[in-house]
Design a protein around this motif. Structure first.
Motif, PDB file in Angstrom:
ATOM      1  N   LEU A 197       3.032  51.126  28.496  1.00 21.45           N
ATOM      2  CA  LEU A 197       2.427  51.064  29.807  1.00 21.45           C
ATOM      3  C   LEU A 197       1.539  49.842  29.932  1.00 21.45           C
ATOM      4  O   LEU A 197       0.791  49.495  29.015  1.00 21.45           O
ATOM      5  CB  LEU A 197       1.612  52.334  30.064  1.00 21.45           C
ATOM      6  N   TYR A 198       1.604  49.176  31.054  1.00 23.30           N
ATOM      7  CA  TYR A 198       0.777  48.010  31.334  1.00 23.30           C
ATOM      8  C   TYR A 198      -0.068  48.292  32.570  1.00 23.30           C
ATOM      9  O   TYR A 198       0.318  49.059  33.448  1.00 23.30           O
ATOM     10  CB  TYR A 198       1.647  46.775  31.579  1.00 23.30           C
ATOM     11  N   THR A 199      -1.206  47.627  32.654  1.00 23.88           N
ATOM     12  CA  THR A 199      -2.052  47.747  33.837  1.00 23.88           C
ATOM     13  C   THR A 199      -1.496  46.866  34.945  1.00 23.88           C
ATOM     14  O   THR A 199      -0.685  45.966  34.700  1.00 23.88           O
ATOM     15  CB  THR A 199      -3.492  47.322  33.514  1.00 23.88           C
ATOM     16  N   GLY A 200      -1.953  47.125  36.188  1.00 22.41           N
ATOM     17  CA  GLY A 200      -1.530  46.293  37.297  1.00 22.41           C
ATOM     18  C   GLY A 200      -1.931  44.842  37.110  1.00 22.41           C
ATOM     19  O   GLY A 200      -1.192  43.913  37.486  1.00 22.41           O
ATOM     20  N   TYR A 201      -3.110  44.636  36.524  1.00 24.15           N
ATOM     21  CA  TYR A 201      -3.589  43.275  36.245  1.00 24.15           C
ATOM     22  C   TYR A 201      -2.629  42.552  35.298  1.00 24.15           C
ATOM     23  O   TYR A 201      -2.254  41.388  35.522  1.00 24.15           O
ATOM     24  CB  TYR A 201      -4.986  43.354  35.641  1.00 24.15           C
ATOM     25  N   GLU A 202      -2.195  43.234  34.248  1.00 28.24           N
ATOM     26  CA  GLU A 202      -1.282  42.622  33.269  1.00 28.24           C
ATOM     27  C   GLU A 202       0.080  42.341  33.899  1.00 28.24           C
ATOM     28  O   GLU A 202       0.681  41.278  33.654  1.00 28.24           O
ATOM     29  CB  GLU A 202      -1.140  43.539  32.058  1.00 28.24           C
ATOM     30  N   LEU A 203       0.563  43.268  34.719  1.00 22.83           N
ATOM     31  CA  LEU A 203       1.867  43.054  35.349  1.00 22.83           C
ATOM     32  C   LEU A 203       1.851  41.856  36.285  1.00 22.83           C
ATOM     33  O   LEU A 203       2.820  41.096  36.360  1.00 22.83           O
ATOM     34  CB  LEU A 203       2.283  44.314  36.111  1.00 22.83           C
ATOM     35  N   LEU A 204       0.736  41.668  37.000  1.00 19.52           N
ATOM     36  CA  LEU A 204       0.633  40.511  37.885  1.00 19.52           C
ATOM     37  C   LEU A 204       0.574  39.220  37.066  1.00 19.52           C
ATOM     38  O   LEU A 204       1.153  38.192  37.468  1.00 19.52           O
ATOM     39  CB  LEU A 204      -0.610  40.641  38.771  1.00 19.52           C
ATOM     40  N   VAL A 231     -12.501  35.987  34.993  1.00 19.70           N
ATOM     41  CA  VAL A 231     -11.796  34.702  35.131  1.00 19.70           C
ATOM     42  C   VAL A 231     -10.338  34.948  35.493  1.00 19.70           C
ATOM     43  O   VAL A 231      -9.767  34.285  36.372  1.00 19.70           O
ATOM     44  CB  VAL A 231     -11.902  33.889  33.824  1.00 19.70           C
ATOM     45  N   GLY A 232      -9.717  35.909  34.829  1.00 22.13           N
ATOM     46  CA  GLY A 232      -8.316  36.215  35.102  1.00 22.13           C
ATOM     47  C   GLY A 232      -8.100  36.668  36.532  1.00 22.13           C
ATOM     48  O   GLY A 232      -7.130  36.247  37.180  1.00 22.13           O
ATOM     49  N   ARG A 233      -8.992  37.498  37.045  1.00 27.64           N
ATOM     50  CA  ARG A 233      -8.828  37.997  38.415  1.00 27.64           C
ATOM     51  C   ARG A 233      -9.000  36.874  39.441  1.00 27.64           C
ATOM     52  O   ARG A 233      -8.274  36.821  40.445  1.00 27.64           O
ATOM     53  CB  ARG A 233      -9.829  39.119  38.684  1.00 27.64           C
ATOM     54  N   ILE A 234      -9.945  35.991  39.199  1.00 28.13           N
ATOM     55  CA  ILE A 234     -10.144  34.857  40.115  1.00 28.13           C
ATOM     56  C   ILE A 234      -8.895  33.971  40.141  1.00 28.13           C
ATOM     57  O   ILE A 234      -8.436  33.539  41.210  1.00 28.13           O
ATOM     58  CB  ILE A 234     -11.382  34.039  39.687  1.00 28.13           C
TER      59      ILE A 234
END
Length: 439
Positions: free
Chosen positions: A2-9, A144-147
């Motif tokens: 399972l991956y998080t939505g952040y990782e999938l993006l 940083v990743g989200r930005i």
């Protein structure tokens, strides 16, 4: 896995960029010159990003089974390439790639050679490359990743809007790209022509074999609109086929269960009405993909239905488990099964169903649908859509609450209390007798 939505993006943008690099390198090798092969102006090919995210979500459990991982990857990547090619041709009136010169091609959209290459590449990426990519992504500070992701999403959307605008201008003029690029300054204002001209010239270099705009339909030329309802493989016919396929699929499964088990049980996907959404979508997919090839030999349709039907059923199983935390069917007790999600016998049934549908059922139903008065048929299509959208939404909420109750979660608001009162465990177990909670 399972991956998080952040990782999938993050995966989406990484593999979209990697796909763009691959396309540019391939074009440089074959054409002996550099060209931006992506549909967009930026260094991204979204189809690669979407494909890898899809494979990671639905086939992550097959990482240790290379044969089925390869087979599933080949089917999914081929379908993705086929659907993307058809969709882009439908939207923009042009064919963006053509494999007609390769052996064993399918309408020029896909061919065996590249399907094998995509599958092999997907296996390598999923099995050996993606674990390293995942570890690198997790080293990046979350803020940083989200930005970075927000900035990339904004740029990608803007890029897509500008590119689509330029391509639609090409389509509107109804001329070859080469002719448009020469006269673009006369068709737009100075600023617009500068932007769109660059995009059009880039596309002319990247896709030198783009075909000329197809002939404008008679209806678009001002001729009288056809009076036949749902003529050909159109939207309204697909809506009716979805409902008929969902109904017939549910009845078929109910009869099959009664014959094999002696029990009469519900096989519906939704709360209201005997409709199997899996079968309805399968009917639409088979009709869209094989309508123009329905005169092919029977063995061709059977093999296609067996492979694609099995992959489709596997994906549906994973999707419902991920979204609803529920397993609706389990083939673990049947020989030659894959994780209990599909089995060889039922894959053959998909092949037989595809053959029967295209050769006998679809032509018969198509003629019946076209006999419906046009105005009546159009309004019924709208009612069908509204009914099924509401039905699926209510069913999804009831299933989600059913899963939460099984996990011991109490109702926290008026909606959840209403779902508990209206759709009790007894009622849900009667509608979904084979459902198993996974959480």
């Amino acid at each position: 896995m399972l991956y998080t939505g952040y990782e999938l993006l993050c995966f989406f943008f990484f593999y979209a960029f990697a796909g763009w690099v691959l396309e540019v390198a391939f074009a440089a090798f074959t054409n002996k010159k550099l060209a931006n092969r992506g549909f967009l102006n930026g260094p991204f090919c979204p189809v690669y990003g979407c494909g890898m995210v899809f494979l990671l979500v639905f086939f992550g459990g097959l990482l240790h089974n290379l044969f089925f991982l390869f087979l599933g990857s080949m089917v999914v990547t081929s379908l993705l390439e086929l659907l993307t090619g058809k969709l882009m041709e439908k939207l923009y009136g042009r064919k963006w790639w053509d494999y007609s010169d390769y052996k064993y091609n399918y309408g020029g959209y896909v061919c065996l050679r590249f399907s094998l290459i995509w599958a092999a590449g997907a296996v390598v990426l999923m099995r050996w490359v993606n674990p390293f990519v995942t570890s690198v992504i997790r080293l990046i500070p979350a803020l940083v990743g989200r930005i970075i992701l927000i900035a990339l999403v904004v740029l990608l959307v803007c890029d897509w809007l500008v590119t689509t605008k330029a391509v639609l201008r090409m389509k509107k003029q109804g001329r070859r790209i080469q002719e448009l690029t020469e006269g673009v300054n006369r068709l737009t204002d100075r600023m617009g022509s500068a932007i769109f001209g660059v995009i059009q010239r880039r596309m002319a270099k990247a896709f030198p074999n783009i075909k000329e705009e197809r002939a404008i339909p008679a209806k678009a030329k001002g001729k009288e609109e056809a009076k036949v309802f749902a003529e050909g493989c159109c939207f309204h016919k697909l809506v009716w086929l979805f409902f008929l396929g969902a109904f017939l699929g549910d009845i078929t499964e109910t009869i099959w269960c009664y014959v094999t088990t002696g029990k009469l049980m519900s096989r519906s996907s939704v709360i209201y009405g005997p409709f199997s959404v899996v079968w309805g979508l399968a009917v639409v997919m088979l009709t869209l993909l094989l309508d123009r090839y329905k005169d092919k030999p029977d063995r061709y349709i059977f093999v296609f239905g067996t492979v694609v039907g099995g992959a489709y059923e596997y994906i549906c199983s994973v999707f419902t488990e991920l979204v609803f935390g529920t397993v609706f069917w389990d083939y673990s007790h049947i020989p030659f099964n894959l994780g209990g999600r599909i089995n060889l016998l039922f894959c053959f049934f998909w092949g037989i169903a595809a053959l029967i549908w295209l050769k006998f059922v679809y032509p018969f139903l198509s003629r019946l649908i076209e006999r419906v008065p046009k105005r009546v048929g159009t309004w019924l299509s709208r009612l069908f859509i509204v009914f099924m959208v509401c039905n699926m939404a209510v069913s999804a909420l009831a299933l989600a609450r059913y899963s939460d109750r099984a996990a011991g979660k109490q109702a926290e608001n008026a909606v959840e209390r209403f779902l508990d009162e209206r759709y009790t465990d007894e009622r849900m177990e009667k509608i979904y007798p084979n459902a198993k909670m996974t959480s």
